[in-house]
Write an enzyme that holds these catalytic residues in place. Sequence first.
Site, mmCIF file in Angstrom:
data_model
loop_
_atom_site.group_PDB
_atom_site.id
_atom_site.type_symbol
_atom_site.label_atom_id
_atom_site.label_comp_id
_atom_site.label_asym_id
_atom_site.label_seq_id
_atom_site.Cartn_x
_atom_site.Cartn_y
_atom_site.Cartn_z
ATOM 1 N N ASP A 66 6.012 -5.471 5.139
ATOM 2 C CA ASP A 66 4.589 -5.114 5.040
ATOM 3 C C ASP A 66 4.295 -4.388 3.733
ATOM 4 O O ASP A 66 5.137 -3.659 3.220
ATOM 5 C CB ASP A 66 4.210 -4.238 6.248
ATOM 6 C CG ASP A 66 2.716 -4.217 6.505
ATOM 7 O OD1 ASP A 66 1.989 -5.044 5.912
ATOM 8 O OD2 ASP A 66 2.265 -3.356 7.285
ATOM 9 N N GLY A 67 3.096 -4.600 3.230
ATOM 10 C CA GLY A 67 2.635 -3.854 2.049
ATOM 11 C C GLY A 67 2.332 -4.716 0.828
ATOM 12 O O GLY A 67 2.027 -4.176 -0.236
ATOM 13 N N ASN B 242 -2.188 -13.240 11.922
ATOM 14 C CA ASN B 242 -2.496 -13.357 10.494
ATOM 15 C C ASN B 242 -3.476 -14.489 10.171
ATOM 16 O O ASN B 242 -4.028 -14.539 9.068
ATOM 17 C CB ASN B 242 -1.215 -13.501 9.651
ATOM 18 C CG ASN B 242 -0.419 -12.213 9.538
ATOM 19 O OD1 ASN B 242 0.808 -12.227 9.481
ATOM 20 N ND2 ASN B 242 -1.094 -11.081 9.493
HETATM 21 C C1 IPE Z 1 2.671 -7.734 10.432
HETATM 22 O O1 IPE Z 1 1.975 -7.148 9.389
HETATM 23 C C2 IPE Z 1 2.909 -9.184 10.144
HETATM 24 C C3 IPE Z 1 3.819 -9.495 9.047
HETATM 25 C C4 IPE Z 1 4.452 -8.656 8.288
HETATM 26 C C5 IPE Z 1 4.029 -10.903 8.841
HETATM 27 P P1 IPE Z 1 0.390 -6.997 9.419
HETATM 28 O O2 IPE Z 1 0.034 -6.353 8.118
HETATM 29 O O3 IPE Z 1 -0.246 -8.286 9.731
HETATM 30 O O4 IPE Z 1 0.177 -5.999 10.633
HETATM 31 P P2 IPE Z 1 -1.030 -5.039 10.995
HETATM 32 O O5 IPE Z 1 -2.245 -5.890 11.109
HETATM 33 O O6 IPE Z 1 -1.180 -4.059 9.880
HETATM 34 O O7 IPE Z 1 -0.623 -4.382 12.263
HETATM 35 C C1 IPE Z 2 2.649 -8.284 4.740
HETATM 36 O O1 IPE Z 2 1.854 -7.751 3.738
HETATM 37 C C2 IPE Z 2 2.806 -9.757 4.587
HETATM 38 C C3 IPE Z 2 2.075 -10.553 5.586
HETATM 39 C C4 IPE Z 2 1.378 -10.093 6.590
HETATM 40 C C5 IPE Z 2 2.172 -11.983 5.421
HETATM 41 P P1 IPE Z 2 0.332 -7.460 3.975
HETATM 42 O O2 IPE Z 2 -0.457 -8.564 3.360
HETATM 43 O O3 IPE Z 2 0.050 -7.172 5.390
HETATM 44 O O4 IPE Z 2 0.161 -6.141 3.110
HETATM 45 P P2 IPE Z 2 -0.868 -4.959 3.380
HETATM 46 O O5 IPE Z 2 -0.592 -4.428 4.748
HETATM 47 O O6 IPE Z 2 -2.240 -5.544 3.258
HETATM 48 O O7 IPE Z 2 -0.566 -3.976 2.309
HETATM 49 MG MG MG Z 3 0.000 -5.409 6.446
#
Ligand code: IPE
Ligand code: IPE
Ligand code: MG
Length: 233
Positions: A11-12, A59
């Site tokens: 994440d991030g 997602n």
């Molecule tokens: C979880 O991250 C899904 C993946 C890393 C693929 P999200 O960024 O989608 O989760 P939430 O919405 O912050 O809980």
């Molecule tokens: C995680 O990164 C990757 C996926 C969910 C595919 P994010 O896209 O959720 O990153 P943040 O949470 O917006 O920083």
């Molecule tokens: Mg995220």
Amino acid sequence: MLPRHVAIIMDGNGRWAKKNALSVAFGHRKGVETLREIIRYSSDSGIEVLSLFAFSTENWNRSQQEVNALMQLILEYFTSEIDELNENNVRIRILGDISGLPKRQRDTVQASMDTTADNIGMQLNIALNYGGKDEILDAVKVISKLVLEEKISVDDIDEAMFEEHLYTAGQPPVDLLIRTSGEMRISNFMLYQCAYAEMIFPKTLWPEYTVEEYKSDLQAFAKRERRFGGRNL
Ligand code: IPE
Ligand code: IPE
Ligand code: MG
């Protein structure tokens, strides 16, 4: 001790892109570089199972543009990495409902599973269109049918039997769950398998997470005292 099964919520990417005034798509692209390094190190260090959360059932709620970018990356990743993964004896399993992916992505990920099916090195689970609740419901449906068809009785349903109907059938439970970016939630990832997982929540955004930090998280895991409801004293 090295965990047998490591699960990572990567994440991030979005916050990293924002911080660097780049597009979200570029953030995901940068995230793939981290993923490559972490897979390589995990496989070299003898971890048995590595599960990576790449795309959740939730997602799809993101913009069409971002979903498209992620789907494109999935295609590129599996196409460009399959040879190296195969050479390293990695066996790929996709966790999730691949029937919900666009056809090209579905065919490509299916081919990666077929190509690596006989490998005996690290098991690499990539969660795509994955939801932990869905996974449990799928198992319940299959088992319910078996009962209705009188192939099994209700008393045959125990943990071992149930686990054989999860996407992770045959694999050990998650020992260590890592979620980068500072969020401290599980976001529908491997709900059943994480029942006794140790959890680490590095603040680092996924594109900036390094093998060095991963090593130190593995060391932190080794120092955890796991009790499984018992008493070690
Ligand atoms: C979880 O991250 C899904 C993946 C890393 C693929 P999200 O960024 O989608 O989760 P939430 O919405 O912050 O809980
Ligand atoms: C995680 O990164 C990757 C996926 C969910 C595919 P994010 O896209 O959720 O990153 P943040 O949470 O917006 O920083
Ligand atoms: Mg995220």
